[in-house]
Scaffold this motif. Structure first.
Motif, short mmCIF file in Angstrom:
data_model
loop_
_atom_site.label_atom_id
_atom_site.label_comp_id
_atom_site.label_asym_id
_atom_site.label_seq_id
_atom_site.Cartn_x
_atom_site.Cartn_y
_atom_site.Cartn_z
N GLY A 78 34.41 25.97 12.88
CA GLY A 78 35.42 26.91 13.34
C GLY A 78 34.93 28.31 13.57
O GLY A 78 35.73 29.22 13.83
N ILE A 79 33.61 28.54 13.51
CA ILE A 79 33.10 29.92 13.55
C ILE A 79 33.26 30.60 14.89
O ILE A 79 33.18 31.83 14.98
CB ILE A 79 31.63 30.00 13.09
N THR A 80 33.49 29.81 15.98
CA THR A 80 33.68 30.46 17.28
C THR A 80 35.14 30.73 17.61
O THR A 80 35.44 31.31 18.66
CB THR A 80 33.06 29.60 18.41
N THR A 120 35.72 24.14 22.20
CA THR A 120 36.42 25.29 21.62
C THR A 120 36.35 26.48 22.57
O THR A 120 37.33 27.23 22.71
CB THR A 120 35.80 25.64 20.25
N ALA A 121 35.22 26.63 23.25
CA ALA A 121 35.10 27.70 24.25
C ALA A 121 36.05 27.46 25.42
O ALA A 121 36.67 28.40 25.93
CB ALA A 121 33.66 27.78 24.75
N HIS A 122 36.21 26.21 25.84
CA HIS A 122 37.12 25.92 26.95
C HIS A 122 38.57 26.20 26.56
O HIS A 122 39.37 26.60 27.42
CB HIS A 122 36.96 24.47 27.40
N ILE A 258 27.31 28.68 27.10
CA ILE A 258 27.69 28.33 25.72
C ILE A 258 27.30 26.89 25.42
O ILE A 258 26.74 26.59 24.35
CB ILE A 258 29.20 28.55 25.52
N SER A 259 27.57 25.99 26.34
CA SER A 259 27.16 24.60 26.15
C SER A 259 25.65 24.47 26.05
O SER A 259 25.12 23.75 25.20
CB SER A 259 27.69 23.75 27.32
#
Length: 419
Positions: A78-80, A120-122, A258-259
């Motif tokens: 969950g750090i992002t 998570t970025a998406h 990011i990926s």
């Protein structure tokens, strides 16, 4: 069961070829990490723990079920999540370091995280505000996202044949996926599919959804316990509030970088683990070569020279990883054609070097440590197998092209998940 042998023999193994049941949902709140330093400290603790049985898991094909539970409950998944939604929102330089550290302990476990971080970025880039609140809350509780992205038989990686259509308040999805790293042991399986007009969506399906079957059929020679096999999607229904249209590649965002930085970090971790095993074996097991005139292999001048060369290359790769992470941070906070391209190019540069040092270090291990290192009991070939398989992601021959084309001709790199 009365012995550790019995316990080991009872563990779930990879590549049975059979459907795999959905694991229970988290029964307690995951730790919520508050800072970059805390994330790195926890990663170091877990990596030490994971490294103890990493070779055994690889040799026997044991699925890292207990290890993944420890990993996701630690808060590192969950750090992002941005601070606005209760997460630490750490730097992507820290994300890269965390993944490199975990990969040093067990690169398969590190790879299982990759798609979760990308997805998570998406959510941050493409989801509505209510979707962000709902899905980020699940991430912070310790839910693991797998993935159902790639397809084995399509003409290229971006030619998706899995179909999605709306039906009332739900979407219905049909298709077949492969390389579904993380799906086997996930709580939620995000499925990438296209509608009748070719528009791309991510549908966050519960792992135990009717019609969703994950096969335990991964047979790769490396990254064996990622269980990156087949997912069958047959009339899977997902509520509309869990379906996100993918828009992040039609405008400047850091989604691709990011990926990619996670992939690069895994390769750096593989290289680091191989170099550490090389050093230990030379010190305590290898014999000096007859022509060196030395009593110990660790005094052999040619061995020392080549080992030093590997260490320099690893440290250079790690420095490029950190640089790429900082460029991604800028692209996330201030997205533009320029900042996103800078992040993409910097990440491509790091991917080139981490790939090269991973392949070289895992090969040089045997050359420098000598014939004894090739005995099956050491299982050092797992480092080479892991590097060889994982570096097949996103071939660096195209990284060189995009890097050169930018610096020579000012052409920005394409935006997609593989760049």
């Amino acid at each position: 069961m009365n012995s550790s042998v019995d316990i080991k023999e009872s563990r779930e193994k990879v590549n049975s070829g059979l459907p795999f049941r959905a694991l229970p949902l988290p029964d307690k709140q995951a730790n919520v990490i508050k800072s970059d330093d805390e994330a790195i400290e926890i990663a170091e603790q877990l990596a030490r723990k994971f490294s103890v049985d990493a070779s055994t898991r690889d040799a026997n094909g044991y699925l890292p079920i207990e290890e993944l539970d420890d990993y996701s409950s630690s808060g590192l998944w969950g750090i992002t999540v941005p601070k606005k939604y209760g997460g630490a929102g750490v730097s992507y330089a820290t994300v890269a370091k965390v993944i490199r550290i975990i990969a040093e302990g067990d690169s398969s476990i590190a790879q299982i995280t990759q798609n979760h971080i990308a997805l998570t970025a998406h959510i941050f880039l493409d989801a509505s505000e209510s979707q962000k609140e709902t899905l980020f809350d699940l991430v912070l509780k310790g839910y693991r996202f797998g993935n159902a992205l790639s397809e084995k038989s399509s003409k290229n990686v971006a030619a998706f044949e899995t179909k999605i259509k709306q039906d009332g308040n739900d979407y219905v999805i049909d298709g077949k996926k492969f390389y579904t790293t993380g799906a086997l042991l996930a709580h939620i399986v995000p499925i990438v599919a296209v509608n009748g007009e070719g528009k791309l969506f991510i549908a966050f399906a519960d792992r135990d959804s009717d019609g969703l079957t994950v096969l335990n059929d991964w047979s790769g020679i490396g990254q064996r316990t990622t269980a990156s096999g087949t997912t069958l999607i047959e009339g899977v229904r997902v509520p509309a509030y869990r379906v996100i249209p993918v828009e992040s590649f039609s405008r400047p965002t850091a989604a691709g970088a990011i990926s990619q930085i996670v992939q690069a970090a895994i390769d750096a971790g593989i290289a680091s683990a191989a170099i550490q095993d090389t050093i230990y074996f030379i010190r305590y097991n290898s014999r000096a070569w007859i022509d060196s005139g030395k009593e110990a292999a660790s005094e052999d001048m040619l061995t020392i020279n080549l080992l030093g060369d590997l260490v320099v290359k690893l440290h250079a790769a790690e420095a490029l990883l950190e640089r790429a992470g900082k460029a991604i941070d800028i692209a996330v906070s201030s997205p533009s054609e320029e900042t996103v391209n800078e992040a993409t190019i910097a990440t491509s540069e790091s991917k080139v070097l981490t790939t090269q040092v991973a392949i070289e270090a895992t090969n040089k291990l045997f050359e420098l440590a000598g014939a004894r290192s090739a005995l099956e009991e050491h299982n050092f070939d797992r480092h080479w197998r892991n590097a060889r398989v994982h570096t097949l992601h996103d071939p660096i021959r195209w990284k060189f092209f995009h890097i050169g084309n930018y610096y020579l001709n000012g052409v920005h790199a394409p935006r997609h998940p593989w760049n």
